[in-house]
Design an enzyme around this catalytic site. Structure first.
Site, mmCIF file in Angstrom:
data_model
loop_
_atom_site.group_PDB
_atom_site.id
_atom_site.type_symbol
_atom_site.label_atom_id
_atom_site.label_comp_id
_atom_site.label_asym_id
_atom_site.label_seq_id
_atom_site.Cartn_x
_atom_site.Cartn_y
_atom_site.Cartn_z
ATOM 1 N N PRO A 132 1.466 -8.861 3.283
ATOM 2 C CA PRO A 132 0.117 -9.410 3.185
ATOM 3 C C PRO A 132 0.047 -10.908 2.907
ATOM 4 O O PRO A 132 0.836 -11.436 2.123
ATOM 5 C CB PRO A 132 -0.505 -8.615 2.022
ATOM 6 C CG PRO A 132 0.632 -8.037 1.279
ATOM 7 C CD PRO A 132 1.725 -7.823 2.282
ATOM 8 N N ASN A 133 -0.891 -11.527 3.590
ATOM 9 C CA ASN A 133 -1.233 -12.950 3.446
ATOM 10 C C ASN A 133 -0.223 -13.888 4.101
ATOM 11 O O ASN A 133 -0.456 -15.100 4.157
ATOM 12 C CB ASN A 133 -1.440 -13.335 1.961
ATOM 13 C CG ASN A 133 -2.517 -12.498 1.321
ATOM 14 O OD1 ASN A 133 -3.625 -12.417 1.848
ATOM 15 N ND2 ASN A 133 -2.211 -11.828 0.224
ATOM 16 N N ARG A 156 -1.936 -21.421 3.723
ATOM 17 C CA ARG A 156 -1.993 -20.814 2.400
ATOM 18 C C ARG A 156 -1.127 -21.591 1.401
ATOM 19 O O ARG A 156 0.085 -21.731 1.605
ATOM 20 C CB ARG A 156 -1.437 -19.389 2.539
ATOM 21 C CG ARG A 156 -1.269 -18.676 1.245
ATOM 22 C CD ARG A 156 -0.426 -17.419 1.421
ATOM 23 N NE ARG A 156 -0.371 -16.702 0.191
ATOM 24 C CZ ARG A 156 0.507 -15.767 -0.102
ATOM 25 N NH1 ARG A 156 1.406 -15.397 0.803
ATOM 26 N NH2 ARG A 156 0.490 -15.166 -1.263
ATOM 27 N N TYR A 187 4.230 -22.597 -0.155
ATOM 28 C CA TYR A 187 4.779 -21.916 1.025
ATOM 29 C C TYR A 187 5.031 -22.849 2.220
ATOM 30 O O TYR A 187 5.517 -22.386 3.248
ATOM 31 C CB TYR A 187 3.837 -20.773 1.443
ATOM 32 C CG TYR A 187 3.678 -19.720 0.363
ATOM 33 C CD1 TYR A 187 4.753 -18.916 0.015
ATOM 34 C CD2 TYR A 187 2.476 -19.541 -0.324
ATOM 35 C CE1 TYR A 187 4.637 -17.953 -0.989
ATOM 36 C CE2 TYR A 187 2.338 -18.589 -1.319
ATOM 37 C CZ TYR A 187 3.425 -17.801 -1.646
ATOM 38 O OH TYR A 187 3.311 -16.859 -2.636
ATOM 39 N N ASN A 237 9.928 -9.461 4.032
ATOM 40 C CA ASN A 237 9.198 -10.144 2.965
ATOM 41 C C ASN A 237 7.922 -9.337 2.774
ATOM 42 O O ASN A 237 6.947 -9.492 3.517
ATOM 43 C CB ASN A 237 8.881 -11.596 3.346
ATOM 44 C CG ASN A 237 8.211 -12.339 2.194
ATOM 45 O OD1 ASN A 237 7.776 -11.723 1.226
ATOM 46 N ND2 ASN A 237 8.119 -13.652 2.314
ATOM 47 N N ALA A 259 3.125 -9.587 -1.707
ATOM 48 C CA ALA A 259 2.632 -9.009 -2.967
ATOM 49 C C ALA A 259 3.002 -7.537 -3.125
ATOM 50 O O ALA A 259 3.153 -7.049 -4.256
ATOM 51 C CB ALA A 259 1.120 -9.189 -3.048
ATOM 52 N N HIS A 313 5.851 -6.237 -5.450
ATOM 53 C CA HIS A 313 5.705 -6.037 -6.892
ATOM 54 C C HIS A 313 4.903 -4.785 -7.239
ATOM 55 O O HIS A 313 4.748 -4.468 -8.410
ATOM 56 C CB HIS A 313 5.011 -7.275 -7.507
ATOM 57 C CG HIS A 313 5.521 -8.576 -6.965
ATOM 58 N ND1 HIS A 313 6.843 -8.946 -7.062
ATOM 59 C CD2 HIS A 313 4.904 -9.584 -6.259
ATOM 60 C CE1 HIS A 313 7.004 -10.132 -6.478
ATOM 61 N NE2 HIS A 313 5.846 -10.535 -5.980
ATOM 62 N N GLU A 347 15.907 -8.464 1.576
ATOM 63 C CA GLU A 347 14.621 -8.876 0.988
ATOM 64 C C GLU A 347 14.579 -10.397 0.915
ATOM 65 O O GLU A 347 15.516 -11.017 0.416
ATOM 66 C CB GLU A 347 14.511 -8.269 -0.424
ATOM 67 C CG GLU A 347 13.275 -8.695 -1.192
ATOM 68 C CD GLU A 347 13.225 -8.089 -2.606
ATOM 69 O OE1 GLU A 347 14.101 -7.265 -2.963
ATOM 70 O OE2 GLU A 347 12.306 -8.474 -3.350
ATOM 71 N N HIS A 383 12.112 -13.854 -0.079
ATOM 72 C CA HIS A 383 10.899 -14.494 -0.605
ATOM 73 C C HIS A 383 11.008 -15.996 -0.375
ATOM 74 O O HIS A 383 12.045 -16.602 -0.685
ATOM 75 C CB HIS A 383 10.701 -14.198 -2.095
ATOM 76 C CG HIS A 383 10.521 -12.738 -2.343
ATOM 77 N ND1 HIS A 383 9.370 -12.077 -2.002
ATOM 78 C CD2 HIS A 383 11.380 -11.808 -2.806
ATOM 79 C CE1 HIS A 383 9.513 -10.796 -2.281
ATOM 80 N NE2 HIS A 383 10.729 -10.593 -2.765
ATOM 81 N N SER A 413 9.215 -18.419 -1.790
ATOM 82 C CA SER A 413 9.187 -19.142 -3.066
ATOM 83 C C SER A 413 10.204 -18.530 -4.027
ATOM 84 O O SER A 413 10.662 -17.392 -3.833
ATOM 85 C CB SER A 413 7.787 -19.060 -3.677
ATOM 86 O OG SER A 413 7.465 -17.711 -3.993
ATOM 87 N N ARG A 448 7.923 -18.286 -11.208
ATOM 88 C CA ARG A 448 6.465 -18.172 -11.143
ATOM 89 C C ARG A 448 5.984 -17.174 -12.208
ATOM 90 O O ARG A 448 6.622 -17.036 -13.254
ATOM 91 C CB ARG A 448 6.059 -17.780 -9.716
ATOM 92 C CG ARG A 448 6.521 -18.838 -8.689
ATOM 93 C CD ARG A 448 6.145 -18.460 -7.273
ATOM 94 N NE ARG A 448 4.697 -18.411 -7.100
ATOM 95 C CZ ARG A 448 4.110 -17.869 -6.017
ATOM 96 N NH1 ARG A 448 4.836 -17.366 -5.035
ATOM 97 N NH2 ARG A 448 2.789 -17.861 -5.926
HETATM 98 C C1 DQA Z 1 6.288 -14.101 -1.630
HETATM 99 C C2 DQA Z 1 6.222 -14.046 -3.154
HETATM 100 C C3 DQA Z 1 5.230 -12.989 -3.603
HETATM 101 O O1 DQA Z 1 5.180 -12.946 -5.021
HETATM 102 C C4 DQA Z 1 3.843 -13.323 -3.098
HETATM 103 O O2 DQA Z 1 2.924 -12.306 -3.463
HETATM 104 C C5 DQA Z 1 3.802 -13.578 -1.641
HETATM 105 C C6 DQA Z 1 4.916 -14.299 -1.016
HETATM 106 C C7 DQA Z 1 7.198 -15.246 -1.131
HETATM 107 O O3 DQA Z 1 7.580 -15.201 0.034
HETATM 108 O O4 DQA Z 1 7.493 -16.175 -1.886
HETATM 109 O O5 DQA Z 1 2.812 -13.306 -0.977
HETATM 110 O O6 DQA Z 1 6.854 -12.885 -1.160
#
Ligand code: DQA
Length: 136
Positions: free
Chosen positions: A9-10, A17, A22, A71, A74, A77, A95, A97, A99, A104
């Site tokens: 998502p997102n 964003r 990012y 990836n 959210a 978690h 996996e 990420h 960031s 964080r």
């Molecule tokens: C993320 C880190 C996650 O905590 C966050 O909710 C994201 C992006 C990352 O790629 O850094 O949407 O997966």
């Protein structure tokens, strides 16, 4: 080699964003660079904002692809279902990420995916996807 990249998502909003976290690149433009960088690989890209669709995609590619770069954003978690799906399939999952989730909020330090992943790449920006593909 058949590799699936699955973004949660997102991540369709990459480039717009929170660019300070990012970056400014869209995933679509980065994906073209990835295809040039790995000409002998067949890279498939899928993004969804819907948990069940991510699970369906893991089921679809998880028995005959060579690798999955995930990836889950959210859902990393929160999603027992995505964790269980990774456990259920045979294709190894890396996996990623973008960031450094450990730098964080505390809630980002827990992952339902990590215990079932082949490995984890965190905090290298979009380059994390390169590193994940190179690991297969
Ligand atoms: C993320 C880190 C996650 O905590 C966050 O909710 C994201 C992006 C990352 O790629 O850094 O949407 O997966």
């Amino acid at each position: 080699m058949n590799i699936a990249i699955i973004n949660g998502p997102n991540l369709n909003l990459l480039g717009k964003r929170e660019p300070e976290i990012y970056g400014n690149n869209t995933f679509e433009s980065y994906f073209k660079q990835l295809q040039d960088k790995f000409p002998t690989h067949t890279l498939h890209y899928y993004q969804s904002n819907i948990e069940g669709e991510i699970i369906d995609k893991l089921h679809e590619v998880g028995f005959d692809f060579d690798g999955i770069v995930l990836n889950a954003a959210a859902y990393t978690h929160t999603s027992v279902g995505i964790g269980d799906a990774i456990k259920a399939i045979q294709t190894p999952v890396v996996e990623v990420h973008i960031s450094n989730v450990y730098a964080r909020e505390d809630f980002r330090t827990h992952s339902y995916i990590s215990p079932h992943a082949k490995g984890i790449i965190v905090g290298f920006g979009l380059q994390g996807y390169d590193l994940a593909i190179a690991s297969f």
